[in-house]
Design a protein around this motif. Structure first.
Motif, short mmCIF file in Angstrom:
data_model
loop_
_atom_site.label_atom_id
_atom_site.label_comp_id
_atom_site.label_asym_id
_atom_site.label_seq_id
_atom_site.Cartn_x
_atom_site.Cartn_y
_atom_site.Cartn_z
N LYS A 138 0.83 -1.14 0.00
CA LYS A 138 0.10 -0.05 -0.11
C LYS A 138 0.74 1.47 0.06
O LYS A 138 0.50 2.28 -0.58
CB LYS A 138 -0.89 -0.03 1.38
N SER A 139 1.91 1.34 0.71
CA SER A 139 2.75 2.29 1.00
C SER A 139 3.85 2.46 -0.46
O SER A 139 4.72 3.59 -0.44
CB SER A 139 3.59 2.33 2.27
N ASN A 140 3.95 1.45 -1.02
CA ASN A 140 4.64 1.50 -2.36
C ASN A 140 6.41 1.28 -1.90
O ASN A 140 7.26 1.48 -2.70
CB ASN A 140 4.55 2.61 -3.24
N VAL A 141 6.73 0.90 -0.40
CA VAL A 141 7.88 0.78 0.12
C VAL A 141 7.94 -0.52 1.00
O VAL A 141 6.84 -0.91 1.58
CB VAL A 141 8.18 2.01 0.69
N ALA A 142 8.75 -1.46 0.75
CA ALA A 142 8.94 -2.50 1.72
C ALA A 142 10.27 -2.51 2.33
O ALA A 142 11.17 -1.94 1.79
CB ALA A 142 8.69 -4.02 0.79
N LEU A 143 10.32 -3.01 3.54
CA LEU A 143 11.66 -3.14 4.19
C LEU A 143 11.99 -4.68 4.31
O LEU A 143 11.20 -5.34 4.86
CB LEU A 143 11.80 -2.42 5.68
N LEU A 144 13.32 -4.86 3.79
CA LEU A 144 13.62 -6.18 3.53
C LEU A 144 14.93 -6.29 4.38
O LEU A 144 15.81 -5.80 4.10
CB LEU A 144 13.73 -6.61 2.31
N PRO A 145 14.71 -7.42 5.30
CA PRO A 145 16.16 -7.70 6.11
C PRO A 145 17.40 -8.02 5.13
O PRO A 145 17.14 -8.99 4.28
CB PRO A 145 15.83 -8.82 7.22
N PHE A 146 18.48 -7.47 5.22
CA PHE A 146 19.66 -7.76 4.49
C PHE A 146 20.46 -9.00 5.14
O PHE A 146 21.23 -8.85 5.63
CB PHE A 146 20.48 -6.72 4.40
N THR A 147 19.73 -10.12 4.92
CA THR A 147 20.38 -11.27 5.48
C THR A 147 20.56 -12.48 4.46
O THR A 147 19.88 -12.27 3.46
CB THR A 147 19.47 -12.08 6.64
N LYS A 148 21.31 -13.41 4.55
CA LYS A 148 21.59 -14.44 3.65
C LYS A 148 20.17 -15.14 3.39
O LYS A 148 20.05 -15.72 2.25
CB LYS A 148 22.77 -15.34 4.17
N ALA A 149 19.58 -15.19 4.20
CA ALA A 149 18.20 -15.97 4.08
C ALA A 149 17.11 -15.28 3.40
O ALA A 149 16.64 -15.81 2.52
CB ALA A 149 17.66 -16.32 5.57
N ALA A 150 17.16 -13.99 3.61
CA ALA A 150 15.93 -12.89 2.94
C ALA A 150 16.69 -12.43 1.22
O ALA A 150 15.88 -12.43 0.62
CB ALA A 150 15.82 -11.91 3.81
N VAL A 151 17.86 -12.42 1.55
CA VAL A 151 18.58 -12.19 0.15
C VAL A 151 19.69 -12.95 -0.29
O VAL A 151 21.00 -12.74 0.01
CB VAL A 151 19.24 -10.55 0.37
N PRO A 152 19.27 -14.11 -0.54
CA PRO A 152 20.51 -15.25 -1.15
C PRO A 152 21.40 -14.97 -2.14
O PRO A 152 22.37 -15.49 -2.02
CB PRO A 152 19.70 -16.44 -1.23
N THR A 153 21.08 -13.83 -3.00
CA THR A 153 21.77 -13.99 -4.42
C THR A 153 21.92 -12.38 -4.55
O THR A 153 20.81 -11.75 -4.57
CB THR A 153 21.24 -14.44 -5.35
N ILE A 154 23.06 -11.80 -4.93
CA ILE A 154 23.18 -10.38 -5.30
C ILE A 154 24.32 -10.70 -6.31
O ILE A 154 25.24 -11.22 -6.26
CB ILE A 154 23.81 -9.68 -4.11
N ASP A 155 24.00 -10.02 -7.62
CA ASP A 155 24.68 -10.04 -8.75
C ASP A 155 24.89 -8.80 -9.42
O ASP A 155 24.08 -8.07 -9.88
CB ASP A 155 24.09 -10.97 -9.95
N LEU A 156 25.93 -8.18 -9.15
CA LEU A 156 26.31 -6.79 -9.28
C LEU A 156 26.49 -6.50 -10.87
O LEU A 156 25.94 -5.75 -11.32
CB LEU A 156 27.60 -6.26 -8.61
#
Length: 170
Positions: A138-156
């Motif tokens: 609804k707010s067009n924003v979400a807060l996501l914990p920056f953990t390995k479980a919540a963010v398993p892959t980062i491809d710069l």
């Protein structure tokens, strides 16, 4: 040098005393390291600062800047962000990132559906949180914990993050 070649490592928070010292807030992993990078600039690189840390104070450091001798000069710098050339910073291990590397990355769920874009990274002491612009809330924003479980892959290289968010984030 483009803005992508530079990283913000701190900010001036006004005068400290009446003899030209300034208050510095450091954004470095080791806060005292802000004094180790040599010449710093403002955001658009129109001003440079030869900074010397004097000592720790509440919420930061007191510092001297070459050429700043009076309180009014120090006050005039209030709010100025301090930037350094990216190549002056140390290389990070594979599983660590500078916040500026994450801002602007597209975020996809594990099924490949785009869920948003990182607009900010927050550190409130208990771990980093990614602020994501998304039409899925609804707010067009979400807060996501920056953990390995919540963010398993980062491809710069492809400017993508794969997220497996906890229930209720999106």
């Amino acid at each position: 040098m483009t803005a992508q070649d530079r990283i913000c490592i701190g900010a001036i928070q006004g005068a400290f005393g009446v003899k030209g010292e300034v208050r510095i807030k450091s954004f470095c992993a080791d806060p005292a390291a802000i004094g180790d990078y040599g010449l710093l600039t403002n955001e658009d690189a129109t001003m440079s600062f030869d900074l010397r840390i004097v000592g720790p104070i509440k919420n930061g450091f007191s510092a001297r800047i070459k050429g700043v001798q009076y309180k009014d000069q120090a006050d005039a710098l209030n709010g100025t962000t301090l930037w350094i050339a990216r190549d002056a910073l140390p290389n990070l291990p594979d599983d660590e990132y500078y916040h500026s590397d994450l801002i602007g990355l597209d975020v996809f769920d594990t099924g490949g559906e785009k869920i948003g874009r990182v607009i900010s990274v927050h550190d409130h002491g208990a771990g980093d949180i990614l602020e994501i612009s998304t039409p899925k809330t609804k707010s067009n924003v979400a807060l996501l914990p920056f953990t390995k479980a919540a963010v398993p892959t980062i491809d710069l290289a492809t400017k993508r993050i794969i997220a497996d968010p906890p229930e209720g984030v999106f």
